[in-house]
Design a protein around this motif. Sequence first.
Motif, PDB file in Angstrom:
ATOM      1  N   TYR A 270       0.849  -1.184   0.000  1.00 51.74           N
ATOM      2  CA  TYR A 270       0.000   0.000   0.000  1.00 51.74           C
ATOM      3  C   TYR A 270       0.888   1.239   0.000  1.00 51.74           C
ATOM      4  O   TYR A 270       1.975   1.253   0.597  1.00 51.74           O
ATOM      5  CB  TYR A 270      -0.874   0.058   1.252  1.00 51.74           C
ATOM      6  CG  TYR A 270      -1.939  -1.003   1.361  1.00 51.74           C
ATOM      7  CD1 TYR A 270      -3.270  -0.703   1.114  1.00 51.74           C
ATOM      8  CD2 TYR A 270      -1.624  -2.312   1.740  1.00 51.74           C
ATOM      9  CE1 TYR A 270      -4.264  -1.668   1.229  1.00 51.74           C
ATOM     10  CE2 TYR A 270      -2.606  -3.279   1.861  1.00 51.74           C
ATOM     11  CZ  TYR A 270      -3.923  -2.948   1.602  1.00 51.74           C
ATOM     12  OH  TYR A 270      -4.895  -3.911   1.716  1.00 51.74           O
ATOM     13  N   THR A 271       0.406   2.298  -0.631  1.00 49.27           N
ATOM     14  CA  THR A 271       1.053   3.596  -0.520  1.00 49.27           C
ATOM     15  C   THR A 271      -0.022   4.661  -0.433  1.00 49.27           C
ATOM     16  O   THR A 271      -1.079   4.561  -1.072  1.00 49.27           O
ATOM     17  CB  THR A 271       2.005   3.878  -1.697  1.00 49.27           C
ATOM     18  OG1 THR A 271       2.748   5.082  -1.428  1.00 49.27           O
ATOM     19  CG2 THR A 271       1.264   4.023  -3.010  1.00 49.27           C
ATOM     20  N   SER A 272       0.216   5.672   0.398  1.00 49.40           N
ATOM     21  CA  SER A 272      -0.783   6.693   0.668  1.00 49.40           C
ATOM     22  C   SER A 272      -0.130   8.070   0.631  1.00 49.40           C
ATOM     23  O   SER A 272       0.940   8.278   1.225  1.00 49.40           O
ATOM     24  CB  SER A 272      -1.416   6.447   2.044  1.00 49.40           C
ATOM     25  OG  SER A 272      -2.465   7.338   2.294  1.00 49.40           O
ATOM     26  N   PHE A 273      -0.767   9.013  -0.069  1.00 44.48           N
ATOM     27  CA  PHE A 273      -0.262  10.382  -0.198  1.00 44.48           C
ATOM     28  C   PHE A 273      -1.242  11.329   0.498  1.00 44.48           C
ATOM     29  O   PHE A 273      -2.455  11.233   0.315  1.00 44.48           O
ATOM     30  CB  PHE A 273      -0.113  10.764  -1.671  1.00 44.48           C
ATOM     31  CG  PHE A 273       0.886   9.917  -2.409  1.00 44.48           C
ATOM     32  CD1 PHE A 273       2.228  10.255  -2.426  1.00 44.48           C
ATOM     33  CD2 PHE A 273       0.477   8.766  -3.074  1.00 44.48           C
ATOM     34  CE1 PHE A 273       3.147   9.462  -3.100  1.00 44.48           C
ATOM     35  CE2 PHE A 273       1.386   7.973  -3.749  1.00 44.48           C
ATOM     36  CZ  PHE A 273       2.737   8.316  -3.756  1.00 44.48           C
ATOM     37  N   HIS A 274      -0.692  12.244   1.287  1.00 46.29           N
ATOM     38  CA  HIS A 274      -1.491  13.143   2.101  1.00 46.29           C
ATOM     39  C   HIS A 274      -1.022  14.576   1.898  1.00 46.29           C
ATOM     40  O   HIS A 274       0.180  14.835   1.770  1.00 46.29           O
ATOM     41  CB  HIS A 274      -1.356  12.809   3.595  1.00 46.29           C
ATOM     42  CG  HIS A 274      -1.563  11.366   3.935  1.00 46.29           C
ATOM     43  ND1 HIS A 274      -2.677  10.909   4.599  1.00 46.29           N
ATOM     44  CD2 HIS A 274      -0.798  10.267   3.699  1.00 46.29           C
ATOM     45  CE1 HIS A 274      -2.588   9.600   4.767  1.00 46.29           C
ATOM     46  NE2 HIS A 274      -1.453   9.190   4.228  1.00 46.29           N
TER      47      HIS A 274
END
Length: 691
Positions: free
Chosen positions: A518-522
Amino acid sequence: MTSKHWTLVGGAVACLKSTAIAGVASGLSLAVAQAAPQDLAFPGYSGYLNVPSATVLDHGQADVMYSDQALDTRQTSGNDTYGHFNNVAGTFGVFPLVEVGGRLTWDRTQANCYQETCGIRDLSANIKVQAPFIPDNWFTLAAGVQDLGGETDDFESVYVVAGREFGPVEISAGYGDPKTPGRYLDGAFGGVSYRPVPWLNVMAEYDSQDVRLGLGAASPEGLLPWGMQVKGKVLAYDEGDTDNDRHFFSLGLSIPFGNKPSKQRLEPVAADRIEPVGRISQSRNPTDSADPVGRISQRRNPTTSDQNNTGKKSAQNLGQQLVKAGYDRVSVASEGDTLHIQWENNIYTRDERDSVLDVARRAKAAAGVHKNARLTLLNQNIPVVERTVPLQEPHPDGSDEPYAIASGFSKTSLLDRDEREWDFQGSYGPTWKPRITLSPTISSGVATEYGVWDASVGISAEVSASLWTGALASATYNTEIYQTEDFEKGGVFYEDRQRNALIEAEVQQTFKLHPQLYTSFHGGRYAIDWNGGLNETMILSANGHHSLSYLGGSFRHRDDSGFKRNQMLGRYSYYNPDLDAQFDVYGGQFFAEDTGFRLDSRFWFGDYAITLSYKNTDAEFISLGWVIPLTPEKTRQFRYAQVRGDANWNYSVQSRINEDQNLTAFGGAAIVRSANPIQSLYLNRGRLTND
C-alpha cells in the motif's frame, strides 16, 4: 542499569538456582504446589509487604493500589526512614511470566519544589520476569528491577528471588542490590505467607533491614462483578534497623484487564479436521435443515435454472440484511454454489474481526443452495482481506459457528481489478456521509517539580468523509475545557496545553499496488501550524505478521514559510496473534528533526491494551499507558451521518530517564502522521492477519 547490576543478577540467579533446587527437592513429599493469588507489596511489585515474591501477576491481571508507606529518600541528614506518604501503583501482567508497573510517590501535592520544600516526589517504573520452563512442583524463580532507569535514585534496585508453595504456605528467599545502600532489599531477604482461607493472608518477612509481620485480605472471588477483587494489607509489626513499630496500610483493586474472554473470532480450521462433505450429507437428515430452500432442494432435484434463481434470491436477501444491519458498500453475488460477499465495516469500529464473524454468521444463516461463501472486507472501497467459509458443514467441534477454510489478502489491486456481475449492491446511506469521532485529549505532567499532577484537558472532534476509492478528507478540531494553574497563560506548561485550534486538515489518496503493498499520499495542515505533505508506504509479509513502512513528510510553518521541517522514518512492525501483542520500531529523523529510534508496544486484551514505549533521540523516555475504547462494541450510524467515540483512545504517563535529574519534558521522538494511517484505516490497527 549498570554492568555491575547485571553481573550481580546473573551470579545471584546461578547461586539461588542450585540452593533452591536442593532445598525444594527435600520438600517435594510434603505438599503439592498450588498457585496462590498474587497481591502487590507496598513498593508496587507482586509480593508480601516489602519483599517480592518469586511469581508475577497472571497474564491479563491488572492491580491498582494506594498505600501510605514510602521510604523518605530526600532527607538532608541521617538514614532514610519510612514515613506516611501517598503512593499509587499500577501493575499489569502484560505477558505470560512478565509484569510491568508504575509507581507514583509524593508528600505535598501542589508544592513547587524550586520555591519550597516539597518532600519526596517520584515517578518510577518496575518490571519483574519469572523464569520459564521450571516445573510447577519444583520451585519458581524471578528477577526484577525497581525504579527502572531512574537517576534520582529514590527506589532503584535489582533483585532475584526463588520461591516454593506448600499447599497454603508460600516461602520465598532472594538477594537484592539497591543503588542506595542501607534500605530494603540490600542483601539477603525472605518471606513466608500462610493462607488459612483463600481471602486471608498472614505474612512474615525479613527485607534485609527489618522484620515485619502483616495481614492481607481480599474480597472472595465471584462476589464482585467483572471478576473484580478488593484487596488490602496492614503492616502490624515492624522491628529492625530502619524503623520500629510503624503501621502502614494499602488498599487496592484487582481486575482482569480488558474483555478478551468475551471475544469470538472467525477461526481457521485445518483441512484434516473437516469431515468430508459426502459423509456429512449422508449423516444429516434433510428434515433437520433450518433452511426451507435446502429442504425443497433435497426433495425435488431442481434444475440448474431453478438453483440459479434461488441462489440469486438468497444473495439479494442477504444483501438487504447486511445493509439493514448498517454495513456500507455491500455487494453480493451468487455464482454456482458460492456466495461472493463484499462489504465495508463502519459499525464494529473497535475490531474489524468482529464484523468478519458477524457477516459469516449471516451468510451461514442465509446459505440456501450455496455450499461456500467468499467474504471480502473493504476499506475505503479497497478490498483488503478474504475469507472462505463453508456454509453447509457444522464446525468440527460440533457447534453451528462458522469457520474459515481459507484466508488471505485480497488479490484485487490497482493493477488487478476483479470485475464481477453483482446480484445486489447497496449501502446504509451515501458512502460520502460525514463521520464524526469524539475523543478527550490530555496533556499532563506527572510528579514534576511543579506538582504531582498538572493537566490540560480538551475534547477533539474529527470529521471524515469518503470521496472515492482510496480517497478520504478529514479535519480535526480541538477545544480546551479544563486546565490546572501551571497550564494557564504564564504557567510553566502553557506552551504544551491543549489548544483551541484546528489540529489537522487533510486529503489523502491510498493505492493498493499489490495484495501486500500500500502507498498513501497526504496533503494539508498538520500539528496546528504546519502545512505540508506526507507519504506512507507499507509492505506486508504473506501472513501479515511483519511489515516494513516508510513515513516521510516535508512541512513549512504557516506563519513563516522559511521555517521548514522534514520527517524521514522507517518502521518495522511485528504482530503476534497468539499473544495478541504488537511491536513497532521507528528509526530515522523525527518531526522535530531529532534523530534516533523509538519502540512502541501494545499488549492487547480484547479491545483494550496496555502500552509501553521507549524513546531515544536527544533524550531518553519511557512511558506506560493504556488503550480504552470509548465507543460500544457495535456502533450505530444514521442514514446521512455517524457520531461515535474514539475506539482507540490512548493515555500514557511518560518519564525522562538516564539524566542527572528528572527534567520535565513533553516531547521526544514525535511523529506527525495522518489521523487515518494505513495501519489503522485499512489493517485493523495492524491486527488483520491471515491466521
